[in-house]
Write an enzyme that holds these catalytic residues in place. Structure first.
Site, PDB file in Angstrom:
ATOM      1  N   PHE A  66       0.859  -1.182   0.000  1.00  0.00           N
ATOM      2  CA  PHE A  66       0.000   0.000   0.000  1.00  0.00           C
ATOM      3  C   PHE A  66       0.899   1.237   0.000  1.00  0.00           C
ATOM      4  O   PHE A  66       1.338   1.708   1.048  1.00  0.00           O
ATOM      5  CB  PHE A  66      -0.923  -0.018   1.217  1.00  0.00           C
ATOM      6  CG  PHE A  66      -1.978   1.040   1.179  1.00  0.00           C
ATOM      7  CD1 PHE A  66      -2.958   1.017   0.208  1.00  0.00           C
ATOM      8  CD2 PHE A  66      -1.997   2.054   2.129  1.00  0.00           C
ATOM      9  CE1 PHE A  66      -3.944   1.997   0.168  1.00  0.00           C
ATOM     10  CE2 PHE A  66      -2.976   3.029   2.096  1.00  0.00           C
ATOM     11  CZ  PHE A  66      -3.955   3.005   1.110  1.00  0.00           C
ATOM     12  N   ALA A  67       1.183   1.743  -1.181  1.00  0.00           N
ATOM     13  CA  ALA A  67       2.128   2.848  -1.334  1.00  0.00           C
ATOM     14  C   ALA A  67       1.452   4.181  -1.045  1.00  0.00           C
ATOM     15  O   ALA A  67       0.323   4.421  -1.479  1.00  0.00           O
ATOM     16  CB  ALA A  67       2.696   2.848  -2.756  1.00  0.00           C
ATOM     17  N   HIS A  68       2.171   5.071  -0.339  1.00  0.00           N
ATOM     18  CA  HIS A  68       1.631   6.382  -0.013  1.00  0.00           C
ATOM     19  C   HIS A  68       2.745   7.246   0.539  1.00  0.00           C
ATOM     20  O   HIS A  68       3.838   6.777   0.840  1.00  0.00           O
ATOM     21  CB  HIS A  68       0.506   6.268   1.025  1.00  0.00           C
ATOM     22  CG  HIS A  68       0.946   5.665   2.318  1.00  0.00           C
ATOM     23  ND1 HIS A  68       1.215   4.317   2.458  1.00  0.00           N
ATOM     24  CD2 HIS A  68       1.198   6.218   3.529  1.00  0.00           C
ATOM     25  CE1 HIS A  68       1.597   4.065   3.690  1.00  0.00           C
ATOM     26  NE2 HIS A  68       1.601   5.201   4.360  1.00  0.00           N
ATOM     27  N   ALA A  69       2.461   8.523   0.666  1.00  0.00           N
ATOM     28  CA  ALA A  69       3.381   9.478   1.288  1.00  0.00           C
ATOM     29  C   ALA A  69       2.534  10.509   2.032  1.00  0.00           C
ATOM     30  O   ALA A  69       1.303  10.454   2.015  1.00  0.00           O
ATOM     31  CB  ALA A  69       4.260  10.147   0.244  1.00  0.00           C
TER      32      ALA A  69
END
Length: 269
Positions: A66-69
């Site tokens: 679950f990619a995020h920033a």
């Protein structure tokens, strides 16, 4: 209204994409968000940098990242993208590698996507095989909407008066009735874990009496004294160190069984 109508449009879903490594996988997910002008390319760079700095904590379930920033000026609207890989790639996670599904989140704030996160957590826990076998973006959306339709609303305290003593009868020790779920940014994987944890408490009848707060690593150190325990990934647990309360590592953030077992041990249920 459909939960995913605007958040995960078909243009941001790509199936059976070949990539060289995890960085390329995140770049594909970011490019889908860039294509619909949801983010600038700097946000994609930030998603990659987050893993480089914190380790593979975004790999929150077997085969799923679950990619995020953090929210920033590079995010123009809250949006998701979905990339199913034709060949899995390694992120370096001890338990959940290799990864064949990358979902990227760009959030303008911590609240606009909470309902979708709850649905996504449930869908990956219950309908993962169907999501793996879907042949079109529309099928992906249909499965997610099916999960959303089967997600009950959280009960209020007034609706649970008949069970108000269940928690006190089960737990005899003094507790603060609060758990922190922690990730690097406080609104991605920590919120994912929060949603699954709340499913377990609701199943126990404890939902109205427990507070689950998603937060980041910096804030968690200051808030630890308010909570009974912290739940997080192995990578974030090592970053936190000793915060004065138990820190429970969860490998599969979609598994109610794993979280149920951990809670029963920690609360001596």
């Amino acid at each position: 209204m459909s939960i995913f109508k605007d958040l995960l449009v078909t243009e941001r879903i790509e199936l059976d994409r070949e990539v060289a490594d995890w960085r390329a996988g995140i770049r594909v997910a970011g490019a889908l968000l860039e294509k619909t002008h949801s983010i600038d390319s700097s946000y994609t760079d930030s998603m990659i940098a987050s893993v480089e700095e914190n380790g593979p904590y975004i790999v929150v379930a077997p085969g799923f990242a679950f990619a995020h920033a953090r929210p920033s000026a590079a995010v123009h609207e809250t949006a998701m993208s979905w990339v199913r890989l034709s060949s899995p790639v390694s992120f370096g996670h001890e338990k959940n590698d290799p990864v064949d599904l990358i979902v990227a989140l760009a959030a303008k704030d911590a609240n606009s996507h909470t309902k979708a996160m709850a649905t996504l957590a449930k869908a990956l826990g219950k309908y993962r095989q169907a999501l793996n076998e879907a042949t079109t973006p529309e099928e992906i959306q249909e499965i997610l909407e099916k999960a959303a339709a089967g997600t009950p609303k959280r009960a209020s305290a007034d609706q649970n008066k008949n069970t108000e003593n269940r928690k006190s009868e089960s737990v005899q020790t003094n507790t603060r009735d609060k758990i922190l779920t922690v990730c690097g940014n406080g609104l991605g994987t920590s919120l994912f874990l929060k949603n699954t944890l709340e499913q377990v408490f609701d199943a126990w009848g404890w939902g109205p009496y427990m507070t689950v707060e998603a937060t980041d690593t910096i804030s968690a150190k200051g808030k630890a004294k308010e909570a009974d325990l912290i739940m997080t990934s192995g990578e974030i647990a090592r970053t936190l160190g000793d915060v004065g309360i138990p820190v429970q590592v969860i490998n599969d953030f979609t598994s109610t069984d794993e979280i149920d077992a951990a809670l029963r041990e920690l609360y001596d249920v």
